[in-house]
Design a protein around this motif. Structure first.
Motif, mmCIF file in Angstrom:
data_model
loop_
_atom_site.group_PDB
_atom_site.id
_atom_site.type_symbol
_atom_site.label_atom_id
_atom_site.label_comp_id
_atom_site.label_asym_id
_atom_site.label_seq_id
_atom_site.Cartn_x
_atom_site.Cartn_y
_atom_site.Cartn_z
ATOM 1 N N ARG A 10 0.806 -1.221 0.000
ATOM 2 C CA ARG A 10 0.000 0.000 0.000
ATOM 3 C C ARG A 10 0.838 1.268 0.000
ATOM 4 O O ARG A 10 0.438 2.283 -0.547
ATOM 5 C CB ARG A 10 -0.948 0.018 1.195
ATOM 6 N N ASP A 11 2.017 1.222 0.624
ATOM 7 C CA ASP A 11 2.878 2.409 0.657
ATOM 8 C C ASP A 11 3.340 2.804 -0.749
ATOM 9 O O ASP A 11 3.587 3.975 -1.014
ATOM 10 C CB ASP A 11 4.098 2.161 1.548
ATOM 11 N N ASN A 12 3.469 1.830 -1.626
ATOM 12 C CA ASN A 12 3.901 2.114 -2.992
ATOM 13 C C ASN A 12 2.801 2.758 -3.824
ATOM 14 O O ASN A 12 3.089 3.429 -4.816
ATOM 15 C CB ASN A 12 4.343 0.825 -3.687
ATOM 16 N N ALA A 13 1.550 2.562 -3.447
ATOM 17 C CA ALA A 13 0.427 3.055 -4.249
ATOM 18 C C ALA A 13 0.455 4.568 -4.386
ATOM 19 O O ALA A 13 0.230 5.098 -5.477
ATOM 20 C CB ALA A 13 -0.894 2.599 -3.639
ATOM 21 N N LYS A 14 0.724 5.266 -3.311
ATOM 22 C CA LYS A 14 0.724 6.731 -3.362
ATOM 23 C C LYS A 14 1.790 7.237 -4.326
ATOM 24 O O LYS A 14 1.526 8.125 -5.147
ATOM 25 C CB LYS A 14 0.946 7.303 -1.966
ATOM 26 N N ASN A 15 2.989 6.687 -4.245
ATOM 27 C CA ASN A 15 4.082 7.086 -5.133
ATOM 28 C C ASN A 15 3.724 6.797 -6.591
ATOM 29 O O ASN A 15 3.912 7.641 -7.472
ATOM 30 C CB ASN A 15 5.358 6.364 -4.733
ATOM 31 N N LEU A 16 3.188 5.618 -6.862
ATOM 32 C CA LEU A 16 2.843 5.245 -8.238
ATOM 33 C C LEU A 16 1.704 6.100 -8.788
ATOM 34 O O LEU A 16 1.723 6.492 -9.955
ATOM 35 C CB LEU A 16 2.492 3.767 -8.307
ATOM 36 N N LYS A 17 0.702 6.418 -7.948
ATOM 37 C CA LYS A 17 -0.395 7.278 -8.394
ATOM 38 C C LYS A 17 0.120 8.682 -8.717
ATOM 39 O O LYS A 17 -0.289 9.286 -9.708
ATOM 40 C CB LYS A 17 -1.477 7.368 -7.318
ATOM 41 N N THR A 18 1.006 9.192 -7.880
ATOM 42 C CA THR A 18 1.577 10.518 -8.121
ATOM 43 C C THR A 18 2.327 10.564 -9.441
ATOM 44 O O THR A 18 2.167 11.497 -10.224
ATOM 45 C CB THR A 18 2.527 10.909 -6.962
ATOM 46 N N ILE A 19 3.136 9.544 -9.698
ATOM 47 C CA ILE A 19 3.901 9.492 -10.942
ATOM 48 C C ILE A 19 2.962 9.380 -12.141
ATOM 49 O O ILE A 19 3.126 10.084 -13.136
ATOM 50 C CB ILE A 19 4.899 8.319 -10.917
ATOM 51 N N TYR A 20 1.955 8.529 -12.035
ATOM 52 C CA TYR A 20 1.021 8.337 -13.152
ATOM 53 C C TYR A 20 0.243 9.626 -13.437
ATOM 54 O O TYR A 20 0.128 10.044 -14.594
ATOM 55 C CB TYR A 20 0.060 7.188 -12.867
ATOM 56 N N LEU A 21 -0.288 10.249 -12.402
ATOM 57 C CA LEU A 21 -1.079 11.458 -12.611
ATOM 58 C C LEU A 21 -0.228 12.618 -13.118
ATOM 59 O O LEU A 21 -0.683 13.412 -13.935
ATOM 60 C CB LEU A 21 -1.806 11.840 -11.321
ATOM 61 N N SER A 22 1.007 12.719 -12.650
ATOM 62 C CA SER A 22 1.870 13.801 -13.136
ATOM 63 C C SER A 22 2.225 13.583 -14.613
ATOM 64 O O SER A 22 2.396 14.545 -15.364
ATOM 65 C CB SER A 22 3.139 13.910 -12.295
ATOM 66 N N GLN A 23 2.319 12.331 -15.032
ATOM 67 C CA GLN A 23 2.575 12.045 -16.431
ATOM 68 C C GLN A 23 1.367 12.439 -17.295
ATOM 69 O O GLN A 23 1.525 12.875 -18.430
ATOM 70 C CB GLN A 23 2.892 10.567 -16.652
ATOM 71 N N GLN A 24 0.175 12.303 -16.725
ATOM 72 C CA GLN A 24 -1.038 12.668 -17.443
ATOM 73 C C GLN A 24 -1.284 14.172 -17.427
ATOM 74 O O GLN A 24 -2.203 14.652 -18.069
ATOM 75 C CB GLN A 24 -2.253 11.956 -16.818
#
Length: 181
Positions: free
Chosen positions: A163-177
């Motif tokens: 679960r700790d990785n989810a926040k980092n991955l969501k941030t990276i994905y949304l910033s790419q979008q």
């Protein structure tokens, strides 16, 4: 189709780069073993901490913590691909762990970046519970974290440990979008 491939590759690069500040990165480290075909990068983190009393000879304690991240770039996540990749990450990660009196914990993390995924594969990813104690936890333990970013719909799926990785991955994905978190 080509657009999704470019987006997935760009996201894979951004995720790998996000680890580069603190981790040792090995790109395209697929060694030909089963399950390493989709491996985009390996990221290794090593931490050593000690506490002394007055001099370095009077050591109170010392601990080592490790994390081994395996980033997989997969067009479509299926159950057989998931099983092969998880087994590869688990085997390769366990081979790097050296349990001892100063070993506290090691985390093996498998990150899947894919265009789409089977619901059965995502169910297996969510239910992944791999834990190992070394000498009744006296020599530390190992936990397996899993996470998947589905580029198609922007979902991030993790197991309980990841679960700790989810926040980092969501941030990276949304910033790419181009969207704010």
């Amino acid at each position: 189709m080509q657009l999704m491939l470019e987006e997935r590759n760009r996201l894979t690069e951004r995720v790998t780069d996000s680890y580069s500040s603190y981790y040792d990165i090995i790109r395209d480290s697929g060694d030909g073993a089963e399950g390493s075909g989709y491996l985009a990068a390996e990221c290794d983190f090593n931490m050593h901490s000690e506490k002394y009393f007055l001099t370095h000879k009077a050591k109170l304690w010392a601990i080592n913590s490790f994390e081994y991240v395996f980033i997989f770039n997969i067009p479509y996540l299926t159950v057989p691909v998931y099983r092969e990749s998880i087994e590869y990450a688990r085997t390769k990660g366990l081979s790097k762990i050296e349990p001892g009196p100063e070993h506290m914990c090691s985390y093996i993390t498998a990150v899947f970046i894919c265009d789409g995924a089977d619901s059965a594969a995502l169910k297996m990813l969510r239910r992944c519970r791999i834990h190992k104690d070394f000498r009744f936890s006296l020599y530390g333990w190992m936990d397996m974290h899993t996470a998947a970013v589905i580029v198609d719909d922007g979902r991030v799926v993790t197991n309980i440990s990841g679960r700790d990785n989810a926040k980092n991955l969501k941030t990276i994905y949304l910033s790419q979008q181009g969207r704010k978190v």
